[in-house]
Design an enzyme around this catalytic site. Structure first.
Site, mmCIF file in Angstrom:
data_model
loop_
_atom_site.group_PDB
_atom_site.id
_atom_site.type_symbol
_atom_site.label_atom_id
_atom_site.label_comp_id
_atom_site.label_asym_id
_atom_site.label_seq_id
_atom_site.Cartn_x
_atom_site.Cartn_y
_atom_site.Cartn_z
ATOM 1 N N ARG A 1 0.813 -1.225 0.000
ATOM 2 C CA ARG A 1 0.000 0.000 0.000
ATOM 3 C C ARG A 1 0.842 1.270 0.000
ATOM 4 O O ARG A 1 0.410 2.321 0.481
ATOM 5 C CB ARG A 1 -0.961 0.027 1.193
ATOM 6 C CG ARG A 1 -2.077 -1.018 1.089
ATOM 7 C CD ARG A 1 -3.153 -0.774 2.130
ATOM 8 N NE ARG A 1 -4.150 -1.835 2.097
ATOM 9 C CZ ARG A 1 -4.802 -2.288 3.159
ATOM 10 N NH1 ARG A 1 -4.557 -1.778 4.358
ATOM 11 N NH2 ARG A 1 -5.685 -3.253 3.052
ATOM 12 N N ARG B 1 -2.652 6.568 0.363
ATOM 13 C CA ARG B 1 -3.108 7.681 1.188
ATOM 14 C C ARG B 1 -2.059 8.289 2.097
ATOM 15 O O ARG B 1 -2.300 9.341 2.674
ATOM 16 C CB ARG B 1 -4.309 7.225 2.024
ATOM 17 C CG ARG B 1 -5.540 6.939 1.181
ATOM 18 C CD ARG B 1 -6.644 6.285 1.969
ATOM 19 N NE ARG B 1 -6.308 4.904 2.310
ATOM 20 C CZ ARG B 1 -7.101 4.112 3.024
ATOM 21 N NH1 ARG B 1 -8.244 4.576 3.499
ATOM 22 N NH2 ARG B 1 -6.749 2.878 3.283
ATOM 23 N N TYR C 1 -15.246 -12.028 -0.336
ATOM 24 C CA TYR C 1 -15.937 -10.771 -0.645
ATOM 25 C C TYR C 1 -17.175 -11.005 -1.513
ATOM 26 O O TYR C 1 -18.210 -10.354 -1.331
ATOM 27 C CB TYR C 1 -14.995 -9.803 -1.356
ATOM 28 C CG TYR C 1 -14.059 -9.075 -0.426
ATOM 29 C CD1 TYR C 1 -14.516 -8.087 0.438
ATOM 30 C CD2 TYR C 1 -12.694 -9.371 -0.406
ATOM 31 C CE1 TYR C 1 -13.668 -7.412 1.293
ATOM 32 C CE2 TYR C 1 -11.825 -8.698 0.443
ATOM 33 C CZ TYR C 1 -12.320 -7.722 1.287
ATOM 34 O OH TYR C 1 -11.466 -7.057 2.138
ATOM 35 N N ASP D 1 -6.699 -2.828 -7.405
ATOM 36 C CA ASP D 1 -7.384 -3.415 -6.261
ATOM 37 C C ASP D 1 -7.643 -4.879 -6.563
ATOM 38 O O ASP D 1 -7.854 -5.250 -7.726
ATOM 39 C CB ASP D 1 -8.711 -2.694 -5.996
ATOM 40 C CG ASP D 1 -9.262 -3.008 -4.612
ATOM 41 O OD1 ASP D 1 -9.958 -4.038 -4.485
ATOM 42 O OD2 ASP D 1 -8.983 -2.258 -3.671
ATOM 43 N N ARG E 1 -6.376 12.466 -5.824
ATOM 44 C CA ARG E 1 -7.645 11.807 -5.535
ATOM 45 C C ARG E 1 -8.756 12.830 -5.308
ATOM 46 O O ARG E 1 -9.913 12.598 -5.684
ATOM 47 C CB ARG E 1 -7.447 10.914 -4.296
ATOM 48 C CG ARG E 1 -8.677 10.270 -3.744
ATOM 49 C CD ARG E 1 -9.196 9.120 -4.589
ATOM 50 N NE ARG E 1 -10.445 8.644 -4.036
ATOM 51 C CZ ARG E 1 -10.554 7.725 -3.080
ATOM 52 N NH1 ARG E 1 -9.463 7.172 -2.583
ATOM 53 N NH2 ARG E 1 -11.728 7.356 -2.656
#
Length: 344
Positions: free
Chosen positions: A25, A29, A152, A75, A38
């Site tokens: 990651r 962010r 998921y 993703d 973003r």
């Protein structure tokens, strides 16, 4: 020709002048550059599905953090969407599937995705990124492990227990296997296409490995991961199964090159179990909340535990979004400065 091939040499088990380092990651962010980009967009999916923007975000940590690899910004849930199950990314909540897999009919209508047709935006992002990197560092491709993807698709969102998905394994195991076979076929084709587009190494993320008991993990997860590893002989494959500490000896028999460890695993205990495999990890992501001196101490302790060779420095999971980028830089710089000392 790569200017920096440390990661690939370490993955292949070759001796390196220092330990390569990157972070799961890392493209995201923690970086103000990412947040600025973003903020201009409609949401996460626009970023993932726009190749030029995904490439820009992929390269940001190479520029800002000086890591030894880029990992394509995407993703794991692009795979179920490519198979016919659309997901949404809800701010502050995470992924959500408006429809879920419940019946045999639901499984039957899932397609084995064609990578160019259904995931072409990821492949184009890889091609754009490769051109822009111009050989600076290797590019990592990735996909989710079939069990994690099934979890998921059946649950419909993140969960502490994934009890709906796990119930399927007990009540309808053949239905679960039917879905897992389709996910596996899609994943193999997708990873092969990523390699063809330019990925130098690929990683399989089994994010929800640790919620299964060992017998179920072997039946419903690891056998499919082994199949994926065997299908990708042209580049090194990394397997990262969070929480499945008891599966390491099984992974050691797979045709993968690197085994990722989460922060609860002791590299000194794992090393004798894996033969000539390379290990990746495994600093606790929360260690990066410490002072710079504490980050340095934790990083050097980690490097001591892994030893001088066949190690790719990383965290034991993805970097958390409120982590101070300066502490991430301390982690990376410490690996670069300290790891040669281990080599004597």
């Amino acid at each position: 020709m790569l200017k920096n091939d440390l990661l690939l040499r370490a993955a292949r088990g070759e001796e390196t002048e220092r330990t390569p380092v990157w972070l799961m990651r890392q493209a995201g962010r923690i970086l103000p550059e990412y947040r600025a980009l973003r903020a201009r967009l409609s949401g996460f999916k626009e970023l993932v599905e726009t190749p030029e923007l995904a490439a820009e975000v992929t390269i940001q940590p190479v520029d800002a953090l000086d890591v030894d690899a880029a990992i394509i910004f995407s993703d794991i849930l692009v795979v179920p969407e490519a198979m016919g199950l659309t997901y949404e990314m809800v701010e502050a909540r995470g992924p959500l599937f408006p429809e879920t897999i419940k019946t045999a009919h639901d499984v039957e209508r899932m397609r084995i995705a064609d990578p160019e047709e259904h995931l072409g935006y990821v492949l184009e992002a890889i091609r754009v990124t490769k051109r822009a990197l111009n050989g600076r560092v290797p590019l990592i491709g990735f996909a989710g492990a079939p069990w994690t993807i099934l979890a998921y698709m059946v649950e419909g969102h993140g969960s502490k227990t994934f009890s709906k998905a796990r119930r399927m394994l007990y009540q309808e195991p053949e239905l679960a296997h039917a879905l897992l076979r389709k996910i596996t076929a899609t994943t193999i084709a997708y990873l092969k296409a990523q390699v063809e587009a330019g990925a130098n190494i690929v990683q399989v993320f089994d994010s929800w490995a640790g919620i299964l008991p060992p017998a179920h993990y072997q039946e419903f997860s690891s056998r499919y991961i082994a199949e994926i590893c065997a299908a990708i002989p042209s580049v090194p494959v990394t397997v990262f199964a969070k929480g499945a500490f008891w599966a390491v000896e099984e992974f050691a028999q797979f045709p993968c090159r690197t085994i990722g460890l989460d922060w609860n695993q002791d590299p000194r205990a794992v090393r004798p179990l894996v033969g000539d495999k390379t290990l990746q990890g495994n600093l606790d992501p929360c260690a990066l909340y410490g002072t710079p001196a504490q980050v340095r101490a934790a990083t050097t302790a980690m490097l001591d535990q892994f030893g001088p060779h066949r190690h790719i420095a990383n965290l034991g999971h993805g970097v958390y979004p409120d982590t101070n980028p300066d502490n991430v830089k301390v982690f990376i710089e410490t690996v670069k400065e300290y790891s040669p000392k281990l080599r004597g």
